[in-house]
Design a protein around this motif. Structure first.
Motif, PDB file in Angstrom:
ATOM      1  N   ASP A   6       0.857  -1.194   0.000  1.00  0.00           N
ATOM      2  CA  ASP A   6       0.000   0.000   0.000  1.00  0.00           C
ATOM      3  C   ASP A   6       0.892   1.243   0.000  1.00  0.00           C
ATOM      4  O   ASP A   6       1.565   1.533   0.978  1.00  0.00           O
ATOM      5  CB  ASP A   6      -0.909  -0.016   1.243  1.00  0.00           C
ATOM      6  CG  ASP A   6      -1.859   1.182   1.287  1.00  0.00           C
ATOM      7  OD1 ASP A   6      -1.758   2.063   0.403  1.00  0.00           O
ATOM      8  OD2 ASP A   6      -2.690   1.232   2.209  1.00  0.00           O
ATOM      9  N   ILE A  34      -0.409  -6.410   5.084  1.00  0.00           N
ATOM     10  CA  ILE A  34       0.310  -5.495   4.192  1.00  0.00           C
ATOM     11  C   ILE A  34       1.780  -5.473   4.616  1.00  0.00           C
ATOM     12  O   ILE A  34       2.109  -4.992   5.698  1.00  0.00           O
ATOM     13  CB  ILE A  34      -0.315  -4.080   4.248  1.00  0.00           C
ATOM     14  CG1 ILE A  34      -1.760  -4.118   3.733  1.00  0.00           C
ATOM     15  CG2 ILE A  34       0.526  -3.074   3.465  1.00  0.00           C
ATOM     16  CD1 ILE A  34      -1.914  -4.530   2.277  1.00  0.00           C
ATOM     17  N   PHE A  37       4.711  -0.772   2.643  1.00  0.00           N
ATOM     18  CA  PHE A  37       3.776   0.346   2.571  1.00  0.00           C
ATOM     19  C   PHE A  37       4.501   1.662   2.816  1.00  0.00           C
ATOM     20  O   PHE A  37       5.679   1.676   3.213  1.00  0.00           O
ATOM     21  CB  PHE A  37       2.608   0.158   3.547  1.00  0.00           C
ATOM     22  CG  PHE A  37       2.993  -0.011   4.991  1.00  0.00           C
ATOM     23  CD1 PHE A  37       3.671  -1.135   5.438  1.00  0.00           C
ATOM     24  CD2 PHE A  37       2.661   0.971   5.920  1.00  0.00           C
ATOM     25  CE1 PHE A  37       4.022  -1.290   6.781  1.00  0.00           C
ATOM     26  CE2 PHE A  37       3.006   0.828   7.270  1.00  0.00           C
ATOM     27  CZ  PHE A  37       3.686  -0.297   7.691  1.00  0.00           C
ATOM     28  N   SER A 248      -4.332   2.302  -0.763  1.00  0.00           N
ATOM     29  CA  SER A 248      -5.614   2.476  -0.071  1.00  0.00           C
ATOM     30  C   SER A 248      -6.105   3.913  -0.139  1.00  0.00           C
ATOM     31  O   SER A 248      -7.294   4.166  -0.146  1.00  0.00           O
ATOM     32  CB  SER A 248      -5.486   2.073   1.397  1.00  0.00           C
ATOM     33  OG  SER A 248      -4.648   2.987   2.094  1.00  0.00           O
ATOM     34  N   PHE A 259      -9.199  -4.770   1.247  1.00  0.00           N
ATOM     35  CA  PHE A 259      -8.216  -5.311   0.303  1.00  0.00           C
ATOM     36  C   PHE A 259      -8.715  -6.583  -0.388  1.00  0.00           C
ATOM     37  O   PHE A 259      -8.430  -6.798  -1.563  1.00  0.00           O
ATOM     38  CB  PHE A 259      -6.893  -5.605   1.028  1.00  0.00           C
ATOM     39  CG  PHE A 259      -6.107  -4.378   1.370  1.00  0.00           C
ATOM     40  CD1 PHE A 259      -5.476  -3.634   0.380  1.00  0.00           C
ATOM     41  CD2 PHE A 259      -5.999  -3.955   2.685  1.00  0.00           C
ATOM     42  CE1 PHE A 259      -4.748  -2.499   0.699  1.00  0.00           C
ATOM     43  CE2 PHE A 259      -5.265  -2.824   3.015  1.00  0.00           C
ATOM     44  CZ  PHE A 259      -4.645  -2.090   2.013  1.00  0.00           C
TER      45      PHE A 259
END
Ligand SMILES: [Zn+2]
Ligand SMILES: [Zn+2]
Length: 282
Positions: A6, A34, A37, A248, A259
């Motif tokens: 993300d 995740i 990110f 996101s 997700f």
């Protein structure tokens, strides 16, 4: 298939309604699986630089792992408004100066190469967020958004072009939905030549563009038909060899991102997590 990265997340340090703390984000990302990110708070013009400083401070205080990165989201603005703000002619320009500029104004971003070094920025997300002084007319808006997207796709400081064709504000219906202009009655009103030119620029300049969950896939103001057309468009970009990343665009106080639903939508157009762009660990 699960999404595991993300690259576009806002914390409470952004100037808009974003609300999550960095500590809650780190916990939330782990809970959602995740692995890689990045934090990307907003900066529209240098007026927002104190927000970026606060974002950096909270990021560093979280003792970030090598898989948690520091980025920023810039907007396309005009050189005219940057000049006005630098001269002190705008009062509290949180979102720059959205009216009164010259048509055809030179495009700009409110971030310099020096800022990137100063704030330890690893990557830059650049977004088209509003019209740059053009009339609210469909053809003019399509040309203006394409001009802005091309500016980002060819800009040396930009890594990721955010949410292509996201729209807000004007033309919202009385039911709170976008159903008409500029491209919500039929995404096919944007000429294919425009999509081809954008895809070619992204490839040539080695840029990435977004699969944006909150702003596009799950935007409550967009119709299901538009979203279905938009997912097809992303599938087409993927088939044309454009690098895509999952994001996101979280603005909420909790990291409650759908997700799994998004992954199922992407699988239907042949996009797999393993094919998505990601930054390597630091
Ligand atoms: Zn954005
Ligand atoms: Zn954003």
């Amino acid at each position: 298939m699960r999404l595991t990265s993300d690259w576009h997340i806002h914390s409470r340090n952004s100037c808009d309604g974003a609300a999550i703390t960095v500590a809650d984000l780190v916990r939330g990302a782990k809970a959602k699986g995740i692995r890689d990110f990045g934090l990307t708070d907003h900066i529209h013009t240098p007026f927002n630089l104190p927000d970026l400083a606060a974002s950096r401070e909270e990021y560093l205080a979280s003792n970030p792992s090598p898989r948690f990165h520091f980025g920023v989201e810039v907007s396309v603005v005009s050189q005219w408004e940057l000049d006005q703000i630098a001269k002190g002619l705008a009062k509290s320009p949180v979102y720059g100066i959205r009216h009164g500029g010259p048509q055809g104004a030179s495009l700009a971003i409110g971030l310099t190469a020096t800022d990137i070094t100063t704030f330890g920025i690893e990557y830059v997300v650049g977004g088209t967020h509003w019209p740059i002084y053009v009339p609210f007319e469909r053809e003019a808006m399509i040309r203006d958004y394409h001009r802005q997207n091309m500016f980002l796709a060819t800009h040396p400081l930009v890594t990721i072009v955010a949410h292509p064709w996201w729209w807000m504000g004007h033309w919202k219906g009385s039911d709170g939905m976008f159903r008409s202009e500029p491209w919500f009655d039929d995404f096919g009103c944007i000429p294919k030549s425009i999509h081809r030119e954008f895809a070619a620029a992204l490839r040539e300049h080695r840029k990435v563009t977004e699969i944006n969950l909150s702003a596009m896939f799950f935007n409550p103001e967009y119709t299901d038909r538009f979203k279905a057309q938009y997912v097809e468009y992303l599938g087409w970009l993927h088939s044309e060899g454009v690098a895509l990343c999952s994001v996101s665009d979280c603005h909420s106080p909790t990291y409650d991102i759908r997700f799994d639903e998004a992954a199922a939508m992407l699988e239907r157009v042949g996009i797999k997590d393993a094919a998505l762009w990601r930054l390597p660990p630091r």
